[in-house]
Design a protein around this motif. Structure first.
Motif, PDB file in Angstrom:
ATOM      1  N   THR A  84       0.816  -1.217   0.000  1.00  0.00           N
ATOM      2  CA  THR A  84       0.000   0.000   0.000  1.00  0.00           C
ATOM      3  C   THR A  84       0.850   1.268   0.000  1.00  0.00           C
ATOM      4  O   THR A  84       0.362   2.324  -0.350  1.00  0.00           O
ATOM      5  CB  THR A  84      -0.919   0.025   1.239  1.00  0.00           C
ATOM      6  N   ASP A  85       2.100   1.159   0.401  1.00  0.00           N
ATOM      7  CA  ASP A  85       2.969   2.335   0.494  1.00  0.00           C
ATOM      8  C   ASP A  85       4.105   2.259  -0.528  1.00  0.00           C
ATOM      9  O   ASP A  85       5.253   2.533  -0.212  1.00  0.00           O
ATOM     10  CB  ASP A  85       3.529   2.464   1.906  1.00  0.00           C
ATOM     11  N   LEU A  86       3.791   1.886  -1.732  1.00  0.00           N
ATOM     12  CA  LEU A  86       4.795   1.660  -2.756  1.00  0.00           C
ATOM     13  C   LEU A  86       5.347   2.975  -3.291  1.00  0.00           C
ATOM     14  O   LEU A  86       4.633   3.757  -3.910  1.00  0.00           O
ATOM     15  CB  LEU A  86       4.185   0.834  -3.899  1.00  0.00           C
ATOM     16  N   ASP A  87       6.623   3.232  -3.006  1.00  0.00           N
ATOM     17  CA  ASP A  87       7.305   4.373  -3.593  1.00  0.00           C
ATOM     18  C   ASP A  87       8.354   3.824  -4.563  1.00  0.00           C
ATOM     19  O   ASP A  87       8.457   2.611  -4.750  1.00  0.00           O
ATOM     20  CB  ASP A  87       7.921   5.279  -2.520  1.00  0.00           C
ATOM     21  N   LEU A  88       9.109   4.692  -5.176  1.00  0.00           N
ATOM     22  CA  LEU A  88      10.046   4.271  -6.207  1.00  0.00           C
ATOM     23  C   LEU A  88      11.097   3.302  -5.673  1.00  0.00           C
ATOM     24  O   LEU A  88      11.366   2.264  -6.280  1.00  0.00           O
ATOM     25  CB  LEU A  88      10.708   5.502  -6.833  1.00  0.00           C
ATOM     26  N   GLU A  89      11.677   3.612  -4.536  1.00  0.00           N
ATOM     27  CA  GLU A  89      12.704   2.745  -3.952  1.00  0.00           C
ATOM     28  C   GLU A  89      12.119   1.379  -3.595  1.00  0.00           C
ATOM     29  O   GLU A  89      12.736   0.341  -3.845  1.00  0.00           O
ATOM     30  CB  GLU A  89      13.289   3.411  -2.708  1.00  0.00           C
ATOM     31  N   ALA A 104       9.489   0.010  -4.977  1.00  0.00           N
ATOM     32  CA  ALA A 104       9.154  -0.685  -6.228  1.00  0.00           C
ATOM     33  C   ALA A 104      10.382  -1.395  -6.790  1.00  0.00           C
ATOM     34  O   ALA A 104      10.293  -2.544  -7.234  1.00  0.00           O
ATOM     35  CB  ALA A 104       8.591   0.298  -7.247  1.00  0.00           C
ATOM     36  N   HIS A 105      11.530  -0.734  -6.769  1.00  0.00           N
ATOM     37  CA  HIS A 105      12.768  -1.368  -7.224  1.00  0.00           C
ATOM     38  C   HIS A 105      13.068  -2.611  -6.386  1.00  0.00           C
ATOM     39  O   HIS A 105      13.412  -3.668  -6.922  1.00  0.00           O
ATOM     40  CB  HIS A 105      13.948  -0.396  -7.124  1.00  0.00           C
ATOM     41  N   ARG A 106      12.928  -2.474  -5.083  1.00  0.00           N
ATOM     42  CA  ARG A 106      13.216  -3.596  -4.185  1.00  0.00           C
ATOM     43  C   ARG A 106      12.241  -4.747  -4.407  1.00  0.00           C
ATOM     44  O   ARG A 106      12.636  -5.919  -4.431  1.00  0.00           O
ATOM     45  CB  ARG A 106      13.151  -3.126  -2.729  1.00  0.00           C
TER      46      ARG A 106
END
Length: 58
Positions: A14-19, A21-23
């Motif tokens: 629910t808290d997907l940010d760019l970093e 998402a990469h992980r």
């Protein structure tokens, strides 16, 4: 992190940010394309221009 092709993800992040998402793409690299976490991470990376989908597959 597991290389098991069977994904055990139960819910979308629910808290997907760019970093994150990469992980998530790294952690779920061996999951099938139907993995909901992998799909959410890929959508985030595509939307932010950090991943370009191949045009080879139409």
């Amino acid at each position: 992190m597991s290389d098991n092709p069977t994904c055990t993800a139960r819910a979308l992040p629910t808290d997907l940010d760019l970093e994150h998402a990469h992980r998530m793409m790294q952690v779920h690299r061996s999951c099938p394309r139907s993995c909901p976490t992998r799909q959410a991470a890929l959508e985030m990376l595509v939307a932010t221009g950090h991943y370009r989908l191949s045009s080879r597959f139409g």
